[in-house]
Design an enzyme around this catalytic site. Sequence first.
Site, mmCIF file in Angstrom:
data_model
loop_
_atom_site.group_PDB
_atom_site.id
_atom_site.type_symbol
_atom_site.label_atom_id
_atom_site.label_comp_id
_atom_site.label_asym_id
_atom_site.label_seq_id
_atom_site.Cartn_x
_atom_site.Cartn_y
_atom_site.Cartn_z
ATOM 1 N N THR A 1 -21.641 -80.021 22.897
ATOM 2 C CA THR A 1 -20.415 -80.814 22.862
ATOM 3 C C THR A 1 -20.798 -82.279 22.810
ATOM 4 O O THR A 1 -21.966 -82.634 22.852
ATOM 5 C CB THR A 1 -19.570 -80.524 24.120
ATOM 6 O OG1 THR A 1 -18.254 -80.991 23.928
ATOM 7 C CG2 THR A 1 -20.148 -81.185 25.355
ATOM 8 N N GLU B 1 -29.093 -81.460 15.586
ATOM 9 C CA GLU B 1 -30.017 -80.321 15.637
ATOM 10 C C GLU B 1 -30.723 -80.133 14.292
ATOM 11 O O GLU B 1 -30.084 -79.890 13.266
ATOM 12 C CB GLU B 1 -29.253 -79.065 16.031
ATOM 13 C CG GLU B 1 -28.780 -79.119 17.475
ATOM 14 C CD GLU B 1 -27.875 -77.975 17.862
ATOM 15 O OE1 GLU B 1 -27.682 -77.776 19.073
ATOM 16 O OE2 GLU B 1 -27.354 -77.284 16.968
ATOM 17 N N THR C 1 -28.136 -81.263 26.512
ATOM 18 C CA THR C 1 -28.228 -79.816 26.278
ATOM 19 C C THR C 1 -29.304 -79.603 25.218
ATOM 20 O O THR C 1 -30.477 -79.567 25.542
ATOM 21 C CB THR C 1 -26.865 -79.226 25.862
ATOM 22 O OG1 THR C 1 -26.338 -79.956 24.757
ATOM 23 C CG2 THR C 1 -25.888 -79.258 27.021
ATOM 24 N N LYS D 1 -24.088 -87.827 24.978
ATOM 25 C CA LYS D 1 -24.937 -86.699 24.629
ATOM 26 C C LYS D 1 -24.286 -85.941 23.488
ATOM 27 O O LYS D 1 -23.072 -85.975 23.300
ATOM 28 C CB LYS D 1 -25.176 -85.782 25.825
ATOM 29 C CG LYS D 1 -23.951 -85.120 26.430
ATOM 30 C CD LYS D 1 -23.463 -83.867 25.715
ATOM 31 C CE LYS D 1 -24.597 -82.854 25.567
ATOM 32 N NZ LYS D 1 -24.122 -81.714 24.693
#
EC number: 2.3.1.35
Length: 510
Positions: A267, A364, A222, A248
């Site tokens: 997630t 992130e 994602t 992931k």
Amino acid sequence: MWYRTFRTLGYTICRPYATCATKAERFVKTIDPSTLPRGYLVSSTYAGIKNAIRPVTSTNEPSAATTNVPHPQEAPKPDVALIVSSVPAAIAGTFTTNVFKAAPVVHATTALKAAGPNARVRAILTNSGCANAVTGQQGLEDTQTLVNRVQALLSPRNQNAIPTYEQDARSSSTDVLMMSTGVIGVRLPVAHIQRCLEHLAAPSILQSHPDAWLEAARAYMTTDTFPKIRTRQFILGNRRCSIVGIDKGAGMIHPRMTRSGGQLHATLLGVFATDAPISSATLQRCLDEAVRVSFNCISVDGDMSTNDTILALANGQAPFVDLDCTDTPNEWTETEHPDMVNKFAEELKSLCIEMSHLIVRDGEGAEKFVQVHVRNAGTYEQAHAIASSISTSALVKCAMHGEDANWGRILCSAGYASLPASTPAWTLDPSKVNVTFLPPPHQPDDLAPLPTLVNGVPQAVNETQAKKLLSYEDIYVDVDLQGGSWGSQGRSEATYWTCDFSKEYITVRW
């Protein structure tokens, strides 16, 4: 019985981070085809999930995989993947403890509980872009519809008799499980996914080569910036066993998973497939322990997802080393083959730790990888709680980004940690706490540890040394509680991994 590992865990020390190659260039490794487990095939494709749900999502909310929007000349990133075992495989799973469990989590936990300790699966279907969370009964039915279709495609004789949702809900079949990740609160675009399934399940499309596995890993992504996949190969007894791991995660990462028993997204998902002959019940216990000290010890932003899932499969197809001696048992169990199981468990745990580190490194906006080691606590659970409290502190994470050896923030977050009860009661003793910054392993400079707090007393800090230590991408923090109120009886330790908070994190999450 003999045992050998063919692969070792490497270290990546990079400083300063601004001069390093991209994360993809550093952490995407070439897969040796000989290390992939036998008896598994994979496929992936682009179903257009993000585009399908975009009309019902906020225009201000970044859709899953915002950072991976392809250039017009590039093929779109795959968003659906299928992993198929040639024979029914033993299955184990750990799942989010978030109360708002996504439909695929509810489906999987229900199916595994119904199947009991000898559960088997043939395939794992995964989609990215839509979490299918907070979607009610319709979300469960959507999951079941897709699972039914894959099951039918893998059993061609049954294609004309696909069970209804109500019929399948009464069965204990676990032939196919599903995982989803992406935007919360939006229904799966079932039609978009369903029209891809025949292609995914086609014998001409299902492959076992490294590129196919890498593309499957990309389908899981994602907000990840690179696909996360690793393999291990080792010999146990007379079997040459392999494990492949895919996971992931980059945001909404603070797992607390256990076995089955707004427009937010992201997630943690993972699949570990092995050809070792391990029973389902034994595999579950191995996975429980591996997850306990790996995925349950990482945090990016302190937010636990509705979809966190780790699945492990074992199909027993590992080849024999000595073809003249093929009397190895069909499945290893803890009671009958403790040495084999213990060695397999160590390999799985080591791989899970490596894979969990990749998630933190890809956090992130992350520019720092931070290890927090808490030792000499009363129990592991108490050491874990303190390490978690330090690792999730926004002030600590900002200090790490600013390369500031701010022991006060570390001490503060340790002091308010919510400690689990113990008998007798254990407490942290402020007069015994030591906080030290350690040089990264295998670093090129001759740096000494930097004590900032000794027996609860602040130390004079060499700012030049501190700045140099914290200029590394990898930062190591050691917190010694010296037994706390138990004195010499407090010997437990726990390690947690986290990242910094940078300005880029706000940009990604805006």
